[in-house]
Design a protein around this motif. Structure first.
Motif, short mmCIF file in Angstrom:
data_model
loop_
_atom_site.label_atom_id
_atom_site.label_comp_id
_atom_site.label_asym_id
_atom_site.label_seq_id
_atom_site.Cartn_x
_atom_site.Cartn_y
_atom_site.Cartn_z
N GLN A 303 0.87 -1.18 0.00
CA GLN A 303 0.00 0.00 0.00
C GLN A 303 0.91 1.23 0.00
N VAL A 304 0.70 2.11 -0.96
CA VAL A 304 1.63 3.23 -1.16
C VAL A 304 0.88 4.54 -1.00
N CYS A 325 5.52 3.03 1.95
CA CYS A 325 5.23 1.73 1.34
C CYS A 325 4.99 0.74 2.48
N SER A 326 3.79 0.21 2.59
CA SER A 326 3.46 -0.54 3.80
C SER A 326 2.77 -1.87 3.49
N ASN A 327 2.95 -2.81 4.44
CA ASN A 327 2.24 -4.10 4.47
C ASN A 327 2.43 -4.91 3.19
N CYS A 387 6.73 9.19 -7.08
CA CYS A 387 7.35 8.07 -6.36
C CYS A 387 6.92 6.79 -7.08
N ARG A 388 7.91 6.02 -7.54
CA ARG A 388 7.61 4.75 -8.22
C ARG A 388 8.04 3.59 -7.33
N VAL A 389 7.11 2.63 -7.15
CA VAL A 389 7.36 1.48 -6.29
C VAL A 389 7.25 0.21 -7.13
N SER A 390 8.30 -0.61 -7.07
CA SER A 390 8.31 -1.90 -7.78
C SER A 390 8.38 -3.02 -6.75
#
Length: 431
Positions: A303-304, A325-327, A387-390
Motif C-alpha cells: 500500500q503506497v 510503502c506498507s504491508n 514516487c515509483r514502487v516496484s
C-alpha cells in the motif's frame, strides 16, 4: 545434458491408433563410494540412459505422416541402457507435453534410479526403478515406478552389462509402470490471507498394490521441516476407515476425490507468511511410495501513499516529501523518485534519491519502508514529482505523483498592503 532425443525435431514411433513413442535421453543415477572410501558424504554417478515411452497419445491436430518413426538398434548392445515402458496403463497425465518440448526449447529433465520397495527383499526378478520426469518452463512433473517384465531366457539372451538384467530381443529393458505420483504445478504465488490448492495426484496399475493409501504433506522452509497434513484411508471407498491428522489448521484433502480420481491435492485457507516454503506430497500404497515437490510463495502487494497532498515551496527552506510503502511481502522492494518539469518531455530521475528508513516487520510478517526526498526550493512550480514502487506482488510498478504549486504571497506583505490601502481609503474620505 538431459534432453529429448530428436531426429528432425523429435524422435517417436507412430502407429495407427493415434499414439506415438517418445524417446528421452536420461541419466541413470547411482550412489557411489564416498571420498577416500570413508566420510565426506556419498558421491553419485551418472550413466547415460534412454527411456522409450510407448503409446503417448497424439492429438487429432497432429499430422502422423510428419513424425519420424523410432527404430531400435539394428544390433542389440548389452552396454546400452534402454528402458522401455508403456504410458497407457496407468496413464501418465499430460504425457503429450513431451512430444514437442524440445522443439519449443523446453528442456526435459529425466533421471532414473534403482528403487527398493519397503518391506521387500532386494531382488533382480523383478527389479524396480524410479523415474523422475520434469519439463522446464512447463507445469509437468511426475515420478514413475517401473517394474521389469519377465524375459524368457535362452542362450541368445543378452544381459545388460551394468545392471545384470536380461534384455529383450531388441536390446531394451522391458518394464511396466505400476505406480506414479504427479503434479500439474511446480510453483504457485498466492496473496496473504487467501486460499490455495496444491495439486498432487497418483495412479496405479489395475491390480491394486495395497489395500490402503497413505498421504503425507510436509513443509520445508529455511532449514526447518514440519508435517502439515497426514491421512490414511482404505481404497474400498469406506470413509469410516479414514484416519486424518491435520497439524495445520485449515488444511484438508477431499477424501471422495482420493477414491474416485486419485486426487490428493492439499487445500490451505487463510494463508500466513509462515505457510511459505517447499511442500512435499508423498503417496504410499503397499510397499511403494513416490513424491512431488511444489513451491508455495506468499505475496502481498504494498500500500503506497505520499506524506503530502500538495507541495508548496518557499524561497528559503527545502521541504521533505515522504513515500510510504506498507504491508508488503516478500521483503524486496524498490522505491525511486522522478520529476517532470514544465519544460521537459520525459520524466527524469532525481539525482539525490533521498534516504530510506529501516525495514519494519509487522505481526503478520509483512514489511513497511519509507523513502524521504528533500525537495529544493529551486524546483520550479508546475514540476511533477513521482514516487515509483516496484515489487514482486505487483503486475506493474505503482506511481504516485503530485505537482509543485506556486508559493502564496508572504502574510506580512499581505497585511502591510492591506494597511496601506486602508489608510489611503480613509485619507480620501476625510479630505
Amino acid at each position: 545434458m538431459i534432453e529429448v532425443i530428436l531426429f528432425g525435431c523429435f524422435l517417436m514411433f507412430v502407429n495407427g491408433d493415434g499414439v506415438a513413442d517418445v524417446v528421452l535421453t536420461c541419466d541413470l543415477v547411482e550412489e557411489g563410494v564416498s571420498l577416500g572410501g570413508m566420510g565426506g558424504g556419498a558421491l553419485f554417478t551418472r550413466t547415460p540412459a534412454t527411456l522409450v515411452l510407448r503409446d503417448v497419445p497424439v492429438g487429432p491436430e497432429e499430422s502422423l505422416d510428419t513424425l519420424t518413426p523410432f527404430e531400435p538398434p539394428s544390433v542389440p548392445d548389452p552396454n546400452l541402457l534402454v528402458f522401455e515402458t508403456k504410458v497407457s496403463s496407468p496413464e501418465i497425465p499430460n504425457a503429450d507435453l513431451l512430444l514437442h518440448a524440445d522443439c519449443n526449447e523446453q528442456e526435459v529433465m529425466c533421471e532414473i534410479s534403482r528403487y527398493s520397495p519397503r518391506g521387500l527383499q532386494d531382488s533382480s526378478d523383478p527389479a524396480y526403478f524410479m523415474v523422475s520426469l520434469n519439463v522446464d518452463a512447463l507445469d509437468f512433473s511426475t515420478s514413475l515406478i517401473l517394474q521389469t517384465l519377465s524375459v524368457e531366457k535362452d542362450r541368445s539372451t543378452l544381459v545388460q552389462s551394468k545392471l545384470g538384467l536380461p534384455l529383450s530381443q531388441i536390446g531394451t529393458l522391458q518394464t511396466k509402470v505400476i505406480f506414479l505420483v504427479f503434479s500439474n504445478i511446480k510453483s504457485v504465488s498466492t496473496p496473504l490471507r487467501s486460499a490455495v490448492l496444491l495439486d498432487c495426484g497418483f495412479k496405479q496399475e489395475e491390480v491394486p498394490l495395497g489395500p490402503e493409501v497413505g498421504i503425507e504433506w510436509r513443509l520445508q522452509h529455511r532449514g526447518k521441516g514440519r508435517k502439515v497434513f497426514e491421512m490414511k484411508t482404505k481404497l474400498n471407498d469406506t470413509e469410516e476407515a479414514t484416519v486424518v491428522e491435520g497439524e495445520r489448521k485449515g488444511s484438508s484433502v477431499d477424501v471422495a476425490q482420493v477414491f474416485g480420481q486419485g486426487n490428493v491435492s492439499l487445500s490451505l485457507n487463510k494463508l500466513k507468511v509462515m505457510d511459505e516454503g517447499t511442500y512435499i506430497c508423498t503417496v504410499s500404497i503397499g510397499h511403494f511410495h513416490a513424491q512431488q515437490v511444489i513451491q508455495l510463495h506468499i505475496i502481498q502487494p504494498p500500500q503506497v501513499s505520499l506524506s503530502e497532498e500538495k507541495l508548496v515551496l518557499n524561497a528559503k527552506t527545502p521541504k521533505t516529501l515522504s513515500c510510504l510503502c506498507s504491508n508488503y511481502y516478500p521483503l524486496e522492494v524498490q522505491m525511486e523518485w522522478f520529476y517532470l518539469s514544465p519544460t521537459d518531455a520525459e520524466p527524469q530521475v532525481f539525482p539525490d534519491q533521498g534516504s530510506l528508513s529501516s525495514h519494519r516487520q509487522h505481526g503478520d510478517g509483512t514489511y513497511s519502508l519509507s523513502s524521504h526526498l528533500t525537495v529544493s526550493p529551486s524546483v520550479s512550480p508546475g514540476t511533477k514529482i513521482t514516487c515509483r514502487v516496484s515489487h514482486l506482488a505487483l503486475d506493474a510498478p505503482l506511481h504516485l505523483s503530485l505537482v509543485v504549486e506556486s508559493p502564496e504571497p508572504d502574510s506580512y506583505w499581505l497585511f502591510l498592503g492591506f494597511l496601506i490601502i486602508t489608510v489611503l481609503f480613509f485619507y480620501q474620505v476625510m479630505k
